[in-house]
Design an enzyme around this catalytic site. Structure first.
Site, short mmCIF file in Angstrom:
data_model
loop_
_atom_site.label_atom_id
_atom_site.label_comp_id
_atom_site.label_asym_id
_atom_site.label_seq_id
_atom_site.Cartn_x
_atom_site.Cartn_y
_atom_site.Cartn_z
N GLU A 117 0.81 -1.21 0.00
CA GLU A 117 0.00 0.00 0.00
C GLU A 117 0.85 1.27 0.00
O GLU A 117 0.51 2.26 -0.65
CB GLU A 117 -0.91 0.01 1.23
CG GLU A 117 -1.89 1.17 1.27
CD GLU A 117 -2.90 1.10 0.13
OE1 GLU A 117 -2.88 2.00 -0.73
OE2 GLU A 117 -3.70 0.15 0.11
N VAL A 163 2.41 3.63 -3.31
CA VAL A 163 1.72 4.67 -4.09
C VAL A 163 0.83 5.50 -3.16
O VAL A 163 0.03 4.94 -2.41
CB VAL A 163 0.84 4.07 -5.20
CG1 VAL A 163 0.16 5.18 -6.01
CG2 VAL A 163 1.63 3.16 -6.12
N ASP A 165 9.38 8.60 -11.11
CA ASP A 165 8.64 8.20 -9.91
C ASP A 165 7.16 8.03 -10.22
O ASP A 165 6.54 7.03 -9.84
CB ASP A 165 8.84 9.24 -8.82
CG ASP A 165 7.97 9.00 -7.60
OD1 ASP A 165 8.36 8.17 -6.76
OD2 ASP A 165 6.90 9.64 -7.49
N LYS A 201 4.58 4.60 -10.22
CA LYS A 201 3.32 4.53 -9.48
C LYS A 201 2.13 4.23 -10.38
O LYS A 201 1.27 3.40 -10.02
CB LYS A 201 3.11 5.85 -8.73
CG LYS A 201 4.12 6.06 -7.60
CD LYS A 201 4.02 7.45 -7.00
CE LYS A 201 5.02 7.63 -5.88
NZ LYS A 201 5.02 9.02 -5.35
#
Length: 440
Positions: A136, A139, A208, A212
């Site tokens: 969890e 992201v 990044d 995600k």
């Protein structure tokens, strides 16, 4: 009220990596052990914390008896049920995660880079060994978006998931919008405030955010999305002028990560985007994240909160630990599959086939016929216009012209841009920014 029974065997946790997040997780597990045991119905015991450098762990006041510099003391301990990987990176972390699962240990991680790179392999290994793999915190920080996609929306067909998933970029664009700063000025401010790393490349170039959205899209659509198939463009080219022009047109520039199911296929992309100023995402500012999910029958939902930081990330890691511990305590670790693979994966569209709307800023000579010349290049490639605005500038013999288009294919727009930039009347490279929502 009858006291809840807590006489089940203890669930034991080992942590690999005791930096800012690892230390926060360890301290919370120790400080809240009685409350957590009450929630679980069994004790939750922090058994071991490993890091090659224990100075930070000692500063945090963690008991010396729990500390080790040897990861194998966590991985090979038969008493430990859950391994929490907070090392980071994709080398040592990958070895540790895979070793833990092969030994029958459940894994909780916040490592988005590792999941983006090797998620399919890790999920396959988790299934093969019948263990949980939860992430969890990879992201959205403390936003429970992965749990929502895996469980809350299980009855839905997800059509899209997109949003602001990088707080550094959102802070930079927020400051550029609010204070009229150029990108370099806003980046320096973000670094001074601790919102950007000393080397901010991973954030500002979009990598990044690509990690995600790859994770979110894979869960939402039930098939792993390879990172190279996700288009990425960072925010380094966004200027104060484009933010001002967007505002004049009724839009705000945000850095979005987008995944959609369209026409039997999927696509994923990360780039600066114009959003209507009245939309919810356009009003998410600072370091906050927000993720919108659209599906049937649920419609539209928006998840909002802090996307990074010790407290938010620790909260998400601990929530995963509790979920896994509950599964261990009740012997129900197969309650959720490691990953629900689609029986028939949908094809992934290349960026060239994506259809969206566009904002164009052209710098041209100031004379009649310029707008007509640019419009012809667009029209010859079936790109229609919704508006044209002559932006007032103090550039003497030059003009700045703004174009907003109807939906068009990316490949057609790129061909049109190449032709426009070759026109003698165009005096600088045309700026193009995509517009959402693209289906209106």
């Amino acid at each position: 009220m009858k006291k809840r029974e807590t006489n089940h065997a203890a669930v034991r946790v080992g942590i690999l990596g005791c930096g800012t997040i690892g230390a926060g997780v360890a301290r919370h597990l120790l400080a809240q052990r009685h409350a957590l045991a009450h929630h679980l119905g069994c004790p939750l015991e922090l058994a071991r914390v490993a890091d090659i450098d224990l100075a930070g762990a000692r500063r945090e006041g963690l008991p010396a008896a729990l500390l080790t510099t040897c990861a194998d003391e966590v991985l090979r301990d038969p008493r430990i049920d859950i391994v929490v990987e907070l090392i980071g990176g994709t080398t040592a972390a990958k070895h540790c995660v895979m070793d833990a699962m092969r030994r029958g240990k459940h894994v909780v991680t916040a490592n988005k880079a590792l999941l983006a790179k090797d998620g399919l392999r890790l999920h396959t290994l988790a299934q093969a060994h019948g263990v949980d793999l939860f992430y969890e915190a990879s992201v959205g920080g403390g936003i429970p978006i992965i749990k929502a996609l895996r469980e809350g929306f299980v009855a839905n067909r997800i059509d899209s998931v997109f949003g602001i998933v990088n707080g550094t970029c959102n802070y930079i664009l927020t400051r550029m919008t609010a204070a009229g700063l150029e990108f370099g000025q806003a980046l320096k401010e973000a670094m001074a405030q601790g919102y950007a790393e000393a080397d901010p490349t991973l954030d500002i170039e979009g990598h990044d955010a690509r990690h995600k959205i790859g994770i979110l899209a894979s869960i939402a659509f039930g098939q792993w999305i390879p990172q190279p198939r996700i288009y990425v463009q960072g925010i380094t080219g966004v200027t104060a002028l484009d933010i001002q022009c967007a505002n004049e047109l009724g839009y705000v520039i945000k850095f979005l990560a987008i995944a959609k199911a369209e026409n039997g296929g999927l696509h994923a992309r990360v780039h600066p985007t114009l959003l209507p100023a009245h939309s919810m995402l356009a009003n998410v500012n600072g370091v906050f994240n927000a993720i919108e999910v659209n599906g049937a029958p649920i419609g539209t939902t928006l998840f909002y909160g802090r996307g990074a930081g010790r407290d938010a990330t620790s909260s998400a890691v601990i929530a995963d630990i509790i979920d896994v511990a509950r599964n261990v305590g009740l012997r129900s670790h197969k309650r959720l599959p490691a990953f629900a693979f689609a029986a028939r994966p949908r094809p992934l569209k290349p960026m060239a086939e994506v259809c969206t709307k566009y904002y164009l800023r052209c710098t041209t000579v100031d004379r009649p016929g310029v707008i007509a010349a640019i419009s012809r290049e667009l029209g010859s490639r079936n790109i229609g216009l919704t508006s044209v605005l002559l932006h007032e500038t103090a550039r003497g013999a030059r003009s700045t012209i703004l174009f907003m288009t109807h939906r068009a294919r990316e490949c057609d727009m790129q061909a049109a841009l190449a032709a426009i930039n070759r026109l003698p009347v165009v005096k600088a490279k045309t700026v193009m920014i995509r517009v959402e929502p693209s289906d209106e």
